[in-house]
Design an enzyme around this catalytic site. Structure first.
Site, PDB file in Angstrom:
ATOM      1  N   GLY A 116       0.811  -1.219   0.000  1.00 29.33           N
ATOM      2  CA  GLY A 116       0.000   0.000   0.000  1.00 29.33           C
ATOM      3  C   GLY A 116       0.840   1.264   0.000  1.00 29.33           C
ATOM      4  N   GLU A 119       1.739   1.832  -3.521  1.00 29.19           N
ATOM      5  CA  GLU A 119       0.493   2.290  -4.170  1.00 29.19           C
ATOM      6  C   GLU A 119       0.210   3.752  -3.829  1.00 29.19           C
ATOM      7  OE1 GLU A 119      -1.537  -1.199  -2.490  1.00 29.19           O
ATOM      8  OE2 GLU A 119      -2.393  -1.513  -4.473  1.00 29.19           O
TER       9      GLU A 119
END
Ligand code: CO8
Length: 262
Positions: A116, A119
């Site tokens: 994440g 991301e």
């Protein structure tokens, strides 16, 4: 700054000065892993940022040795299918909120940007990395796949082959390798990172506000629509630039051999 962000937030820190906002992910004890509270606080800050007309650039960085070491594995470990889906959709929504801000967003990647965290950097407009930064999508090591649009943004940024290679091997790559494959735009010494990113932010903040907003919108939006439609979109924003006063001053200043007074 007319709001006391320090009092409001537990997992992020906000500093605002000279038209630049810095959001620092601040859960160093968990390498700044993204849990529900972090998403809530980021989203709330983005809402308030949209009201602050004077802010021209947002910088995102992490406290300590990590940028963000991924979604919070402790929080995810007890989730069922439904909760996993909701956690993914919530994160995607916050990252889309970030990506669709009118102002430019720069990721100052100081350390681990995994899962994440990688991301999150990809939801920013571009990435400047310290030589200590590490990038990767290690989800398959956990029996997972990325859930914050990493499968989609990574291939758009570095091409399908490079993306699938990272996604399937879960390799953690250096800042230099991330630069080589086009995931980051610049690599600098750790002690120089914030200076370089601030200089970059100030350089962008000195351009025409509308021009920067428009170039971001047309480039980003145009990337996801057919080429001919994107060219029409560009022409229409180019045309509109002539009515907003900014381009009048920009061109006049050039002809008068002076800096524009936006
Ligand atoms: N979540 C929760 N806690 C974490 C995380 C994380 N992602 N990463 C590190 N921590 C914690 C560690 O548990 C440790 O806590 P404690 O001190 O209480 O044991 C502390 O942070 C320090 O970490 P380490 O001791 O492991 O530090 P090292 O320097 O030895 O290692 C690493 C650093 C290599 C980054 C290592 O911590 C690591 O591998 N972390 C996990 C990286 C990872 O797998 N990230 C991907 C997570 S999955 C994900 O992001 C999916 C996104 C999409 C979700 C969609 C919704 C469902």
């Amino acid at each position: 700054m007319d709001k006391n962000y320090a009092e409001e937030n537990l997992t992020i820190k906000i500093n605002i000065s000279d038209k630049i906002a810095i959001l620092t992910l601040s859960r160093p004890e968990a390498l700044n892993a993204l849990n529900s509270l972090v998403f809530y606080e980021i989203d709330r800050f983005l809402d308030s940022l949209e009201q602050l007309n004077e802010i021209r650039v947002l910088i995102i960085t992490g406290e300590g040795k990590s940028f963000v070491a991924g979604a919070d594995i402790s929080e995810m470990s007890s989730m069922n299918q439904e909760e996993g889906l909701a956690f993914s959709l919530k994160g995607q929504k916050v990252f889309q909120h970030l990506e669709s801000l009118k102002i430019p967003v720069i990721a100052a990647v100081n350390g681990f940007a995994l899962g994440g965290g990688c991301e999150l950097t990809m939801s920013c407009d571009f990435r400047i990395a310290s030589t200590k930064a590490k990038f990767g999508q290690p989800e398959v090591n956990l029996g997972l796949i990325p859930g914050y649009a990493g499968t989609q943004r990574l291939s758009r940024l570095i091409g399908l082959g490079n993306a699938l290679h990272l996604l399937m091997t879960a390799d953690v790559i250096s800042a230099e390798e991330a630069f080589r494959i086009g995931l980051v735009q610049k690599v600098v010494e750790p002690e120089e990172l914030m200076n370089v990113v601030m200089e970059l932010a100030q350089k962008i903040a000195m351009k025409g506000k509308k021009a920067i907003e428009n170039v971001k919108y047309v480039t980003r939006h145009g990337y996801n629509i057919p080429f001919d439609d994107a060219c029409k979109l560009e022409a229409s924003y180019f045309g509109n630039s002539f009515g907003n006063g900014e381009s009048g001053e920009g061109m006049k200043a050039f002809l008068e051999k002076r800096k524009p007074n936006w």
